[in-house]
Design a protein around this motif. Structure first.
Motif, short mmCIF file in Angstrom:
data_model
loop_
_atom_site.label_atom_id
_atom_site.label_comp_id
_atom_site.label_asym_id
_atom_site.label_seq_id
_atom_site.Cartn_x
_atom_site.Cartn_y
_atom_site.Cartn_z
N ALA A 101 0.84 -1.19 0.00
CA ALA A 101 0.00 0.00 0.00
C ALA A 101 0.88 1.24 0.00
O ALA A 101 1.82 1.36 0.79
CB ALA A 101 -0.90 -0.01 1.23
N ASP A 102 0.61 2.19 -0.91
CA ASP A 102 1.49 3.35 -1.04
C ASP A 102 1.19 4.44 -0.02
O ASP A 102 1.98 5.36 0.15
CB ASP A 102 1.39 3.92 -2.45
N SER A 103 0.06 4.33 0.70
CA SER A 103 -0.29 5.30 1.76
C SER A 103 -0.32 6.74 1.24
O SER A 103 -0.20 7.68 2.02
CB SER A 103 0.70 5.20 2.93
N GLY A 104 -0.44 6.90 -0.06
CA GLY A 104 -0.54 8.23 -0.63
C GLY A 104 0.78 8.94 -0.85
O GLY A 104 0.80 10.09 -1.28
N VAL A 105 1.90 8.27 -0.55
CA VAL A 105 3.20 8.95 -0.64
C VAL A 105 3.58 9.29 -2.09
O VAL A 105 4.40 10.17 -2.31
CB VAL A 105 4.33 8.12 0.00
N LEU A 106 3.00 8.58 -3.05
CA LEU A 106 3.33 8.85 -4.45
C LEU A 106 2.41 9.90 -5.08
O LEU A 106 2.68 10.37 -6.19
CB LEU A 106 3.26 7.56 -5.27
N ARG A 107 1.36 10.25 -4.36
CA ARG A 107 0.39 11.19 -4.93
C ARG A 107 1.05 12.54 -5.19
O ARG A 107 1.62 13.17 -4.29
CB ARG A 107 -0.80 11.35 -3.98
N GLY A 108 0.99 12.99 -6.45
CA GLY A 108 1.55 14.28 -6.83
C GLY A 108 3.03 14.25 -7.17
O GLY A 108 3.57 15.25 -7.65
N LYS A 109 3.69 13.11 -6.93
CA LYS A 109 5.11 13.01 -7.27
C LYS A 109 5.28 12.96 -8.79
O LYS A 109 4.49 12.34 -9.50
CB LYS A 109 5.72 11.75 -6.66
N ILE A 110 6.33 13.62 -9.25
CA ILE A 110 6.64 13.59 -10.68
C ILE A 110 7.74 12.55 -10.91
O ILE A 110 8.86 12.70 -10.42
CB ILE A 110 7.11 14.97 -11.18
N ILE A 111 7.37 11.50 -11.61
CA ILE A 111 8.29 10.38 -11.83
C ILE A 111 8.58 10.27 -13.33
O ILE A 111 7.65 10.15 -14.14
CB ILE A 111 7.69 9.05 -11.34
N VAL A 112 9.85 10.29 -13.68
CA VAL A 112 10.23 10.05 -15.08
C VAL A 112 10.67 8.60 -15.20
O VAL A 112 11.57 8.15 -14.49
CB VAL A 112 11.37 10.99 -15.52
N ASN A 283 7.13 -1.11 -5.56
CA ASN A 283 7.20 -1.31 -4.11
C ASN A 283 8.41 -0.63 -3.51
O ASN A 283 8.35 -0.02 -2.44
CB ASN A 283 7.23 -2.80 -3.79
N GLY A 284 9.55 -0.74 -4.21
CA GLY A 284 10.77 -0.11 -3.71
C GLY A 284 10.66 1.41 -3.67
O GLY A 284 11.15 2.06 -2.74
N MET A 285 10.00 1.99 -4.67
CA MET A 285 9.80 3.43 -4.69
C MET A 285 8.92 3.87 -3.53
O MET A 285 9.19 4.89 -2.87
CB MET A 285 9.17 3.84 -6.02
N VAL A 286 7.86 3.10 -3.27
CA VAL A 286 6.96 3.44 -2.15
C VAL A 286 7.73 3.40 -0.83
O VAL A 286 7.62 4.30 0.00
CB VAL A 286 5.78 2.45 -2.11
N LYS A 287 8.51 2.37 -0.63
CA LYS A 287 9.27 2.24 0.62
C LYS A 287 10.28 3.37 0.74
O LYS A 287 10.52 3.88 1.85
CB LYS A 287 9.95 0.88 0.69
N TYR A 288 10.88 3.75 -0.35
CA TYR A 288 11.84 4.86 -0.32
C TYR A 288 11.16 6.16 0.14
O TYR A 288 11.68 6.87 1.01
CB TYR A 288 12.46 5.05 -1.71
N PHE A 289 10.01 6.47 -0.44
CA PHE A 289 9.31 7.70 -0.07
C PHE A 289 8.71 7.63 1.34
O PHE A 289 8.49 8.65 1.98
CB PHE A 289 8.20 8.01 -1.08
N ASN A 290 8.44 6.41 1.82
CA ASN A 290 7.89 6.25 3.17
C ASN A 290 8.94 6.43 4.25
O ASN A 290 8.61 6.64 5.42
CB ASN A 290 7.24 4.87 3.32
N ASN A 291 10.21 6.31 3.90
CA ASN A 291 11.29 6.43 4.88
C ASN A 291 11.67 7.89 5.12
O ASN A 291 11.40 8.75 4.33
CB ASN A 291 12.53 5.65 4.42
#
Length: 291
Positions: A101-112, A283-291
């Protein structure tokens, strides 16, 4: 005959008293029930008195022995009623498929997302597999997962083409990818590649990061790809690839597997396996932003 029946009842009654005597006071109400029922059953019946014995044994087991056995854990659980409901605590839900679950941490992030190679530059080619095709297929799956999580995704390419105008030099091609990330003020840059080696027995997944930064992102993505795919873990390492050393945001380059290895080449062409790789990167991106 009737007197003998009465005598038999009395003897059984004495037996009941001897059994019930040691029982704790909380079950004394059962004695009142027995006495009352025996009194009501003393009238002769048409079936020769068998009804008396039926009621006596029913009382013996239902009213006396049942509660006694329940004291020692041998009886049935107490029947519930609307006024005395049993509280049921539901079990927690089991974990879903392999997503996080991304918990919303990716919302609004600009990912290339940068699918390596393409067009006139197919990348590594072996075992009927083109690197450029694998890179694009996984990148598109990653794009969809990121969009569903609320991220703004910018693809350097979405079809089999070069990013810079056809005929440009390799340096211009790589610079075009970096320019897209910088122009969009990206929060993260993910470049997706497939590997190759002259030794066809070599296989596994590895992730590269620019020297001095993004190592945590690389570790999270690498770990989660391995968790999802079960691939051989070839670890993470710093590298001086153009797209890594020239981007200012956190950036990594994922080498998903070796097309030069026949077994891994087949996996890289499998849609289910491609989805697992994309899920691992996500999943790795989500965990990175959650830390």
């Amino acid at each position: 005959m009737y007197n003998k029946k009465i005598l038999t009842i009395l003897l059984l009654f004495i037996l009941v008293i001897n059994v019930v005597g040691p029982v704790q006071v909380s079950h004394a109400a059962a004695l009142d029930s027995v006495i009352g029922t025996l009194s009501a059953s003393s009238v002769p019946s048409t079936d020769g008195g068998s009804n008396v014995f039926d009621k006596l044994f029913s009382l013996l087991f239902d009213k006396i022995l049942g509660p006694i056995l329940n004291i020692f854990g041998g009886g049935k659980a107490t029947t519930t009623s609307p006024g005395n409901p049993v509280k049921v605590t539901p079990l927690p839900p089991k974990g879903g498929n392999s997503g996080i679950a991304d918990s919303g941490v990716l919302r609004g992030k600009i990912i290339v997302v940068d699918p390596g190679h393409g067009g006139s530059n197919p990348g590594a080619v072996a075992n009927d597999t083109r690197e450029a095709d694998n890179n694009l297929a996984v990148s598109l799956k990653l794009r969809d997962k990121l969009i569903n999580a609320g991220a703004k995704v910018v693809m350097t390419r979405e079809t089999d083409r070069t990013v810079a105008p056809e005929g440009s030099s390799l340096g211009q091609e790589l610079a075009a990818r970096v320019d897209i990330a910088e122009a969009n003020n990206a929060d993260m840059f993910i470049s997706v590649h497939s590997n190759s080696n002259p030794d066809p027995s070599i296989y596994g997944t590895m992730t590269f990061f620019p020297d001095g930064k993004s190592s945590k992102l690389a570790l999270e993505v690498q770990d989660n790809i391995i968790r999802e795919t079960g691939a051989v873990d070839k670890g993470t390492s710093s590298a001086t690839f153009y797209v890594l050393r020239n981007t200012t945001m956190p950036s990594i380059l994922v080498e998903m597997g070796f097309v030069s290895n026949s077994s891994e080449a087949r996996k890289l062409q499998d849609d289910s396996y491609r989805n697992k790789i994309a899920q691992g990167i996500f999943n790795g991106m989500v965990k990175y932003f959650n830390n």
